[in-house]
Design a protein around this motif. Structure first.
Motif, short mmCIF file in Angstrom:
data_model
loop_
_atom_site.label_atom_id
_atom_site.label_comp_id
_atom_site.label_asym_id
_atom_site.label_seq_id
_atom_site.Cartn_x
_atom_site.Cartn_y
_atom_site.Cartn_z
N ILE A 186 0.84 -1.20 0.00
CA ILE A 186 0.00 0.00 0.00
C ILE A 186 0.88 1.26 0.00
O ILE A 186 1.81 1.37 0.81
CB ILE A 186 -0.92 0.01 1.23
N PRO A 187 0.63 2.20 -0.91
CA PRO A 187 1.38 3.47 -0.90
C PRO A 187 1.18 4.23 0.41
O PRO A 187 0.10 4.19 1.01
CB PRO A 187 0.79 4.24 -2.09
N THR A 188 2.24 4.91 0.83
CA THR A 188 2.20 5.65 2.09
C THR A 188 2.57 7.11 1.86
O THR A 188 2.95 7.51 0.76
CB THR A 188 3.18 5.03 3.12
N LYS A 189 2.49 7.87 2.92
CA LYS A 189 2.88 9.28 2.88
C LYS A 189 4.40 9.38 2.82
O LYS A 189 5.11 8.56 3.40
CB LYS A 189 2.35 9.99 4.13
N LEU A 190 4.92 10.38 2.13
CA LEU A 190 6.36 10.60 2.07
C LEU A 190 6.87 10.95 3.48
O LEU A 190 6.42 11.93 4.08
CB LEU A 190 6.68 11.74 1.11
N PRO A 191 7.79 10.12 4.01
CA PRO A 191 8.26 10.37 5.39
C PRO A 191 8.97 11.72 5.52
O PRO A 191 9.82 12.07 4.69
CB PRO A 191 9.24 9.22 5.63
N ASN A 192 8.65 12.45 6.56
CA ASN A 192 9.29 13.75 6.79
C ASN A 192 10.78 13.60 7.03
O ASN A 192 11.58 14.47 6.64
CB ASN A 192 8.63 14.45 7.99
N ARG A 193 11.20 12.51 7.66
CA ARG A 193 12.61 12.34 7.98
C ARG A 193 13.46 12.16 6.73
O ARG A 193 14.67 12.44 6.73
CB ARG A 193 12.80 11.15 8.91
N ALA A 194 12.83 11.72 5.60
CA ALA A 194 13.59 11.47 4.37
C ALA A 194 13.71 12.70 3.49
O ALA A 194 14.61 12.79 2.65
CB ALA A 194 12.93 10.33 3.58
N ILE A 195 12.81 13.68 3.66
CA ILE A 195 12.76 14.83 2.74
C ILE A 195 14.08 15.59 2.68
O ILE A 195 14.57 15.90 1.58
CB ILE A 195 11.59 15.75 3.13
N PRO A 196 14.74 15.91 3.81
CA PRO A 196 15.99 16.70 3.72
C PRO A 196 17.12 15.98 2.99
O PRO A 196 18.01 16.64 2.41
CB PRO A 196 16.35 16.95 5.19
N SER A 197 17.13 14.65 3.03
CA SER A 197 18.27 13.91 2.46
C SER A 197 18.02 13.38 1.05
O SER A 197 18.92 12.82 0.44
CB SER A 197 18.62 12.74 3.39
N ILE A 198 16.80 13.57 0.52
CA ILE A 198 16.52 13.10 -0.84
C ILE A 198 17.36 13.88 -1.84
O ILE A 198 17.43 15.11 -1.82
CB ILE A 198 15.02 13.24 -1.17
N THR A 199 18.02 13.14 -2.75
CA THR A 199 18.92 13.74 -3.73
C THR A 199 18.43 13.41 -5.14
O THR A 199 17.89 12.33 -5.37
CB THR A 199 20.35 13.20 -3.55
N ASN A 200 18.63 14.34 -6.06
CA ASN A 200 18.23 14.10 -7.45
C ASN A 200 18.96 12.90 -8.04
O ASN A 200 20.15 12.67 -7.75
CB ASN A 200 18.51 15.34 -8.31
N ILE A 201 18.27 12.17 -8.90
CA ILE A 201 18.86 10.98 -9.53
C ILE A 201 20.10 11.37 -10.33
O ILE A 201 21.14 10.70 -10.27
CB ILE A 201 17.83 10.28 -10.42
N GLY A 202 20.00 12.44 -11.11
CA GLY A 202 21.12 12.87 -11.93
C GLY A 202 22.35 13.21 -11.11
O GLY A 202 23.49 12.88 -11.49
N LYS A 203 22.14 13.85 -9.97
CA LYS A 203 23.27 14.24 -9.12
C LYS A 203 23.92 13.01 -8.48
O LYS A 203 25.15 12.93 -8.39
CB LYS A 203 22.77 15.19 -8.03
N VAL A 204 23.11 12.03 -8.08
CA VAL A 204 23.65 10.80 -7.48
C VAL A 204 24.51 10.05 -8.50
O VAL A 204 25.63 9.61 -8.20
CB VAL A 204 22.51 9.91 -6.96
N VAL A 205 23.99 9.92 -9.72
CA VAL A 205 24.73 9.19 -10.75
C VAL A 205 26.01 9.91 -11.12
O VAL A 205 27.07 9.29 -11.31
CB VAL A 205 23.83 8.97 -11.99
N GLU A 206 25.95 11.23 -11.21
CA GLU A 206 27.13 12.00 -11.56
C GLU A 206 28.23 11.83 -10.52
O GLU A 206 29.40 11.61 -10.86
CB GLU A 206 26.77 13.48 -11.70
N LYS A 207 27.89 11.90 -9.25
CA LYS A 207 28.89 11.71 -8.18
C LYS A 207 29.44 10.30 -8.18
O LYS A 207 30.63 10.08 -7.93
CB LYS A 207 28.27 12.05 -6.83
N TRP A 208 28.57 9.33 -8.44
CA TRP A 208 29.03 7.94 -8.49
C TRP A 208 30.03 7.73 -9.63
O TRP A 208 31.03 7.02 -9.47
CB TRP A 208 27.82 7.02 -8.65
#
Length: 517
Positions: A186-208
């Motif tokens: 079942i889909p849930t609400k976006l956790p508040n604790r995760a919002i500050p640390s969420i990173t764009n996919i493009g930025k993650v791949v570029e750093k990797w």
């Protein structure tokens, strides 16, 4: 051709109360070299699985005998018992002589003990039987229980004599089969604790790519733009893989699109819940170089940037964290790509080039019977088949149908519901031009499935195409006099006689094969 019989008459055809003592009877007769008396039993289930090294130990079979085996669940009307079908009888399943609902007469059985196991489990192997031309399709078997001496393993949804924990679909390796695949997340609400640390996919791949990213990688949020059919990669030599499955997705945010692969046990857990348009929050994933042989789907998003990386989501070491997120709980700061469609009408299809990837929808007017051809792909088992059928749909732009060749899309529940008068939506279909021999004139145009094709029946409120204009136009046209006249000629089953629209298997197989190691 098998004939149906009433429930009470079908019950009388069975050898009553024989399952309870069947193993003991076989054991006793086997010690003196005798066969059992002919015994009529109802086939409740026929289930296929790939053999492995454990199978040969458990059953005493030769390693050259077979690559797949069948477990047969039988009933005398009072109890159930699960048996292994001898390899020489596999042909009866493949020719559809032995199937769930038919009555068989057991002629010879063998009881084999696994002497290497501390559990000392025994398996009943069916060595010979006759498939009677009798069906008992309406006999209620849901309330019938296994015989009292059945082991926990025999009662489970797992194969009897292998280390794997999953059965395969009866005719192909692409369809999910069994209760483990019915899990709903079942889909849930976006956790508040995760919002500050969420990173764009493009930025993650570029750093990797610059080797500037350490594990664990930051959480990413993306929308599923494409979902491939289920991929089974099991081999008889791979004993440790209990669930050798992959689920391929294309996930995107505003910075790019990346492939994501769910491995092993994550496949049955999430496969049913992951749909095109679903938003995912991913953590504890791994990043690898994208597998070059994996085909890229056509997503109809011209501004979308494809990233040369692949997210690997594993069930352990580490266990990936996958959360389905309700879109209404996502802050406006997170810009996710929408799922774009390219629906073409019957009139528009006339001028389309060969091999074009597009979406089509229409009202079903013809549903052909399933056809099967043995899978001759390199490395494929001789017990695996290509399964497909022809379907006609019509829309408001032409009196001629759109011809569809539908292979498995790992959606057996949808395929089983396709009937005349229903609205059928097919995404990621490939246009095929069929020319006459020694001729440049187009004889037939049809569409076939690709690796990313998804089928939908009628209009679902959560679907990504619900606001498409063509959907509302078809809903209105379905109530018109013109459509009702066309529906009078609708049909189900039978022989598809349009020979000029029958392509070679080589052509159609290559159109949706996914090459993987």
């Amino acid at each position: 051709m098998a004939s149906d019989v009433p429930d009470d008459q079908g019950q009388s055809l069975l050898s009553q109360r024989t399952v309870f003592n069947l193993k003991e009877t076989v054991r006793r007769l086997q010690t003196v070299g005798n066969r059992i008396e002919p015994t009529n039993l109802l086939v409740v289930a026929v289930e296929r699985y790939q053999v492995d090294g454990n199978f040969y130990v458990e059953t005493g079979r030769s390693e050259n005998d077979q690559s797949h085996s069948y477990d047969i669940t039988l009933s005398d009307g009072t109890h159930l018992i699960k048996c292994i079908l001898a390899a020489k009888l596999n042909i009866d399943v493949q020719q559809n002589k032995l199937y769930a609902g038919c009555v068989v007469r057991l002629l010879d059985c063998k009881l084999h003990y696994n002497e290497t196991s501390l559990k000392a489990e025994s398996y009943l192997i069916i060595e010979d039987l006759d498939c009677l031309q009798i069906d008992v399709p309406h006999l209620q078997t849901d309330s019938i229980t296994f015989w009292p001496g059945a082991s926990r393993h025999e009662k489970s949804n797992e194969p009897l004599a292998v280390s794997r924990e999953c059965y395969l679909a009866l005719w192909n390796d692409s369809d999910p089969y069994g209760d483990p695949w019915n899990t709903e997340v079942i889909p849930t609400k976006l956790p508040n604790r995760a919002i500050p640390s969420i990173t764009n996919i493009g930025k993650v791949v570029e750093k990797w790519q610059r080797v500037r990213l350490q594990k664990p990688y930051p959480p990413i949020l993306g929308r599923i733009l494409s979902k491939a059919r289920l991929h089974y990669y099991g081999k008889p030599s791979r004993l440790r893989e209990k669930w050798p499955y992959q689920v391929y997705l294309e996930i995107a945010d505003s910075t790019g699109c990346v492939s994501a692969v769910l491995w092993t046990r994550l496949a049955p857990k999430y496969f049913n819940s992951l749909q095109v348009g679903t938003v995912l929050l991913l953590e504890n994933y791994d990043i690898k170089k994208r597998y070059s042989q994996h085909t890229r789907p056509v997503l109809h998003n011209p501004e979308l940037k494809f990233l040369e990386a692949e997210l690997s989501l594993n069930s352990s070491h580490p266990e990936a964290v996958i959360q389905l997120i309700r879109p209404t709980t996502i802050p406006n700061d997170f810009r996710l790509h929408n799922v774009n469609h390219q629906f073409l009408t019957r009139r528009q299809l006339r001028g389309t080039p060969d091999q074009l990837i597009c979406d089509v929808c229409g009202i079903v007017t013809f549903v052909g019977r399933w056809q099967r051809t043995r899978n001759t792909k390199k490395g494929a088992s001789r017990d695996s088949f290509w399964s497909w059928r022809w379907v006609h749909i019509m829309d408001h732009t032409s009196s001629k149908p759109i011809i569809l060749q539908l292979y498995s899309t790992a959606q057996p529940h949808v395929h089983n519901q396709v009937r005349p008068c229903q609205l059928l939506v097919c995404t990621q279909m490939k246009v095929q031009h069929q020319f006459g021999r020694n001729s440049r004139s187009l004889q037939c145009l049809f569409l076939t499935t690709t690796n990313e094709t998804q089928l939908h029946i009628d209009n679902h409120s959560a679907s990504t195409y619900k606001n498409e204009i063509i959907i509302s136009m078809l809903q209105s046209w379905r109530n018109s006099v013109v459509f009702k006249e066309a529906l009078e000629t609708s049909a189900v089953g039978g022989y598809y006689s349009s020979q000029h629209c029958l392509p070679g298997l080589k052509t159609t197989k290559n159109s949706f094969l996914l090459i993987m190691c």
